[in-house]
Design an enzyme around this catalytic site. Structure first.
Site, PDB file in Angstrom:
ATOM      1  N   GLU A   1      -3.803   2.216   7.474  1.00 57.47           N
ATOM      2  CA  GLU A   1      -3.748   2.164   6.003  1.00 57.47           C
ATOM      3  C   GLU A   1      -4.490   3.385   5.434  1.00 57.47           C
ATOM      4  OE1 GLU A   1      -4.602  -1.571   4.054  1.00 57.47           O
ATOM      5  OE2 GLU A   1      -5.483  -0.548   2.328  1.00 57.47           O
TER       6      GLU A   1
ATOM      7  N   SER B   1     -10.090  -0.978   4.209  1.00 56.61           N
ATOM      8  CA  SER B   1      -9.321  -1.504   5.352  1.00 56.61           C
ATOM      9  C   SER B   1      -8.694  -0.337   6.112  1.00 56.61           C
ATOM     10  CB  SER B   1      -8.210  -2.430   4.865  1.00 56.61           C
ATOM     11  OG  SER B   1      -8.784  -3.575   4.290  1.00 56.61           O
TER      12      SER B   1
ATOM     13  N   ARG C   1       0.822  -1.221   0.000  1.00 59.15           N
ATOM     14  CA  ARG C   1       0.000   0.000   0.000  1.00 59.15           C
ATOM     15  C   ARG C   1       0.854   1.268   0.000  1.00 59.15           C
ATOM     16  NH1 ARG C   1      -2.256  -3.449  -1.523  1.00 59.15           N
ATOM     17  NH2 ARG C   1      -3.956  -4.621  -0.590  1.00 59.15           N
TER      18      ARG C   1
HETATM   19  C1  LIG Z   1     -15.441  -0.504   0.337  1.00 59.11           C
HETATM   20  C2  LIG Z   1     -13.955  -0.307   0.077  1.00 59.11           C
HETATM   21  C3  LIG Z   1     -13.188  -1.392  -0.291  1.00 59.11           C
HETATM   22  C4  LIG Z   1     -11.813  -1.216  -0.533  1.00 59.11           C
HETATM   23  N1  LIG Z   1     -11.077  -2.299  -0.904  1.00 59.11           N
HETATM   24  C5  LIG Z   1      -9.768  -2.145  -1.194  1.00 59.11           C
HETATM   25  C6  LIG Z   1      -8.972  -3.256  -1.631  1.00 59.11           C
HETATM   26  O1  LIG Z   1      -9.440  -4.373  -1.770  1.00 59.11           O
HETATM   27  N2  LIG Z   1      -7.666  -3.044  -1.891  1.00 59.11           N
HETATM   28  C7  LIG Z   1      -7.097  -1.817  -1.759  1.00 59.11           C
HETATM   29  O2  LIG Z   1      -5.898  -1.683  -2.040  1.00 59.11           O
HETATM   30  N3  LIG Z   1      -7.824  -0.757  -1.340  1.00 59.11           N
HETATM   31  C8  LIG Z   1      -9.125  -0.883  -1.056  1.00 59.11           C
HETATM   32  N4  LIG Z   1      -9.852   0.182  -0.635  1.00 59.11           N
HETATM   33  C9  LIG Z   1      -9.179   1.483  -0.408  1.00 59.11           C
HETATM   34  C10 LIG Z   1      -9.144   2.387  -1.636  1.00 59.11           C
HETATM   35  O3  LIG Z   1     -10.210   2.122  -2.521  1.00 59.11           O
HETATM   36  C11 LIG Z   1      -7.818   2.238  -2.390  1.00 59.11           C
HETATM   37  O4  LIG Z   1      -6.707   2.570  -1.580  1.00 59.11           O
HETATM   38  C12 LIG Z   1      -7.769   3.138  -3.634  1.00 59.11           C
HETATM   39  O5  LIG Z   1      -6.645   2.808  -4.394  1.00 59.11           O
HETATM   40  C13 LIG Z   1      -7.726   4.621  -3.287  1.00 59.11           C
HETATM   41  O6  LIG Z   1      -7.937   5.335  -4.483  1.00 59.11           O
HETATM   42  P1  LIG Z   1      -8.634   6.756  -4.461  1.00 59.11           P
HETATM   43  O7  LIG Z   1      -8.684   7.240  -5.850  1.00 59.11           O
HETATM   44  O8  LIG Z   1      -9.920   6.702  -3.744  1.00 59.11           O
HETATM   45  O9  LIG Z   1      -7.547   7.580  -3.638  1.00 59.11           O
HETATM   46  P2  LIG Z   1      -7.804   8.616  -2.454  1.00 59.11           P
HETATM   47  O10 LIG Z   1      -8.462   7.913  -1.318  1.00 59.11           O
HETATM   48  O11 LIG Z   1      -8.471   9.833  -2.972  1.00 59.11           O
HETATM   49  O12 LIG Z   1      -6.299   8.967  -2.067  1.00 59.11           O
HETATM   50  C14 LIG Z   1      -5.472   7.994  -1.474  1.00 59.11           C
HETATM   51  C15 LIG Z   1      -4.019   8.492  -1.561  1.00 59.11           C
HETATM   52  O13 LIG Z   1      -3.626   8.533  -2.920  1.00 59.11           O
HETATM   53  C16 LIG Z   1      -3.195   9.834  -3.286  1.00 59.11           C
HETATM   54  N5  LIG Z   1      -3.645  10.084  -4.667  1.00 59.11           N
HETATM   55  C17 LIG Z   1      -4.879   9.926  -5.185  1.00 59.11           C
HETATM   56  N6  LIG Z   1      -4.885  10.215  -6.485  1.00 59.11           N
HETATM   57  C18 LIG Z   1      -3.619  10.574  -6.805  1.00 59.11           C
HETATM   58  C19 LIG Z   1      -2.978  11.005  -8.010  1.00 59.11           C
HETATM   59  N7  LIG Z   1      -3.649  11.117  -9.169  1.00 59.11           N
HETATM   60  N8  LIG Z   1      -1.658  11.291  -7.958  1.00 59.11           N
HETATM   61  C20 LIG Z   1      -0.959  11.192  -6.807  1.00 59.11           C
HETATM   62  N9  LIG Z   1      -1.508  10.782  -5.638  1.00 59.11           N
HETATM   63  C21 LIG Z   1      -2.815  10.484  -5.644  1.00 59.11           C
HETATM   64  C22 LIG Z   1      -3.870  10.774  -2.303  1.00 59.11           C
HETATM   65  O14 LIG Z   1      -3.151  11.984  -2.164  1.00 59.11           O
HETATM   66  C23 LIG Z   1      -3.856   9.935  -1.039  1.00 59.11           C
HETATM   67  O15 LIG Z   1      -2.603  10.010  -0.402  1.00 59.11           O
HETATM   68  C24 LIG Z   1     -11.222   0.052  -0.390  1.00 59.11           C
HETATM   69  C25 LIG Z   1     -12.011   1.146  -0.031  1.00 59.11           C
HETATM   70  C26 LIG Z   1     -13.374   0.972   0.202  1.00 59.11           C
HETATM   71  C27 LIG Z   1     -14.189   2.168   0.588  1.00 59.11           C
END
Ligand SMILES: Cc1cc2nc3c(=O)[nH]c(=O)nc-3n(C[C@H](O)[C@H](O)[C@H](O)COP(=O)(O)OP(=O)(O)OC[C@H]3O[C@@H](n4cnc5c(N)ncnc54)[C@H](O)[C@@H]3O)c2cc1C
Length: 339
Positions: free
Chosen positions: A289, A219, A169
């Site tokens: 996380e 998570s 992660r």
């Molecule tokens: C119901 C549910 C289930 C989930 N299951 C999983 C799973 O199975 N596996 C998993 O890994 N995660 C899971 N997640 C967590 C999440 O979906 C992941 O971590 C996902 O990759 C986050 O992406 P996001 O676009 O929402 O990022 P955000 O939550 O908006 O940001 C997360 C981080 O990424 C950075 N970021 C976002 N976009 C960019 C960009 N374009 N450039 C640089 N930095 C950036 C942000 O600054 C921040 O530090 C889950 C979440 C939920 C709500």
């Protein structure tokens, strides 16, 4: 009075924009400035011109974040439609950072490309997936990424996967302001039925074991080496624990949920309570996380009351044509909070 050097860009800029409605938890205060660049060139213009001292935060789909109740100072960049294109190639998919992981999985499946099914159940964007090295069911971004393009003040650089030094992660982005704008994932020709079946299996497993329809952030804690975070949390008696409107999910106890009316402070304090109980019970310190960002409470009012963005006041969408925006009035605590 602070002057923010926000440059003229083609995209949209909004002062005091509520963020709670766009976060999965539906909590958190506003962005001091929410900027939505039109495209990668526009984003580079922004990054190049921002004062180094101005905080910059990038939001994806906000599915892995707790934005604190005082909101985010400085500039918050959120990528929109100009970053959402998905192109299928013979042995892979090139996707804009704003494309959702599930959309990429669906494009790959429609083109009978296997290997990206794991993305179908992760609710984030491609930018967030690269930044977090998102993964599920045995595959992580690091296993399928060929390259990603990153916007920096120096321009857009295409970096091979190895440059991100992926870990659990975690990805190492270039130092300084850096925003992932596009990525290529490799995939292999496969059987359409088998790909569809794998995606259905992943979705069903999630429905059965995770509160996927709740206001959550996925998570909460990383799995410590050799342990499952959920099992440690369960053993410490935290399943169903509540604090204010926040709750440890009954369905999957490594998920926190906003059960109704939670603040970011409730969620963070409950998470810390869980960490303390797990430490006391098993001697293991859990690592968050979920990323917790922003100010715990709004900055004190200092007499500022007006927003000067090309004459648009009160946080309406606007495109500034000149630098030197007046810092907006902080909103009251909780505004833009839970629906
Ligand atoms: C119901 C549910 C289930 C989930 N299951 C999983 C799973 O199975 N596996 C998993 O890994 N995660 C899971 N997640 C967590 C999440 O979906 C992941 O971590 C996902 O990759 C986050 O992406 P996001 O676009 O929402 O990022 P955000 O939550 O908006 O940001 C997360 C981080 O990424 C950075 N970021 C976002 N976009 C960019 C960009 N374009 N450039 C640089 N930095 C950036 C942000 O600054 C921040 O530090 C889950 C979440 C939920 C709500």
């Amino acid at each position: 009075m602070d002057q923010l050097g926000i440059p003229a860009i083609r995209g949209r800029t909004r002062a005091g924009a509520p963020l709670a409605p766009v976060t999965w938890f539906r909590v958190g205060g506003p962005a001091e400035w929410l900027v939505r660049p039109a495209d990668a060139d526009d984003l580079v213009t922004l990054l190049r011109s921002l004062p180094a001292a101005l905080p910059l935060t990038v939001l994806g789909a906000a599915s892995n974040l707790i934005v604190r109740d005082g909101g985010l100072p400085g500039v918050v960049v959120r990528l929109g439609g100009g970053f959402g294109a998905v192109a299928v190639e013979a042995d892979g998919v090139v996707a804009g950072a704003a494309a959702l992981d599930a959309t990429v999985a669906e494009h790959a499946a429609a083109a009978r490309l296997a290997g990206l099914e794991f993305l179908c159940g992760i609710p984030g964007s491609i930018g967030g997936a690269v930044a977090m090295n998102a993964g599920a069911y045995g595959t992580e971004v690091k296993d399928v990424l060929d390259w990603a393009e990153v916007a920096t003040p120096g321009g857009v650089q295409r970096l091979p996967a190895a440059d991100f030094r992926f870990a659990y992660r975690h990805a190492a982005l270039p130092p300084g302001p850096a925003v992932v704008v596009r990525a290529r994932f490799h995939a292999r020709p496969g059987d359409a039925g088998a790909i569809a079946a794998r995606m259905a299996e992943i979705r069903a497993a999630r429905e059965a074991t995770q509160p996927v329809r709740a206001r959550t952030g996925g998570s909460t804690f990383k799995n410590p080496p050799g342990h499952s975070a959920w099992a440690l949390i369960d053993a410490a008696g935290c399943r169903g624990l509540t604090l204010g409107g926040a709750q440890v999910s009954e369905k999957h106890c490594n998920f926190l949920i906003n059960a109704g009316g939670a603040t970011a402070a409730d969620l963070e304090a409950l998470g810390e309570q869980v960490r303390a109980r797990v430490l006391a019970h098993s001697g293991i310190a859990l690592d968050w996380e979920i990323r917790r960002i922003g100010r715990a409470s709004p900055p004190p009012l200092a007499g500022e009351g007006r927003v000067a963005v090309d004459g648009a006041a009160g946080g309406k969408d606007s495109t500034p044509t000149r630098v030197g925006l007046t810092r907006p009035t902080p909103r009251a605590a909780g505004e833009g909070g839970t629906p």
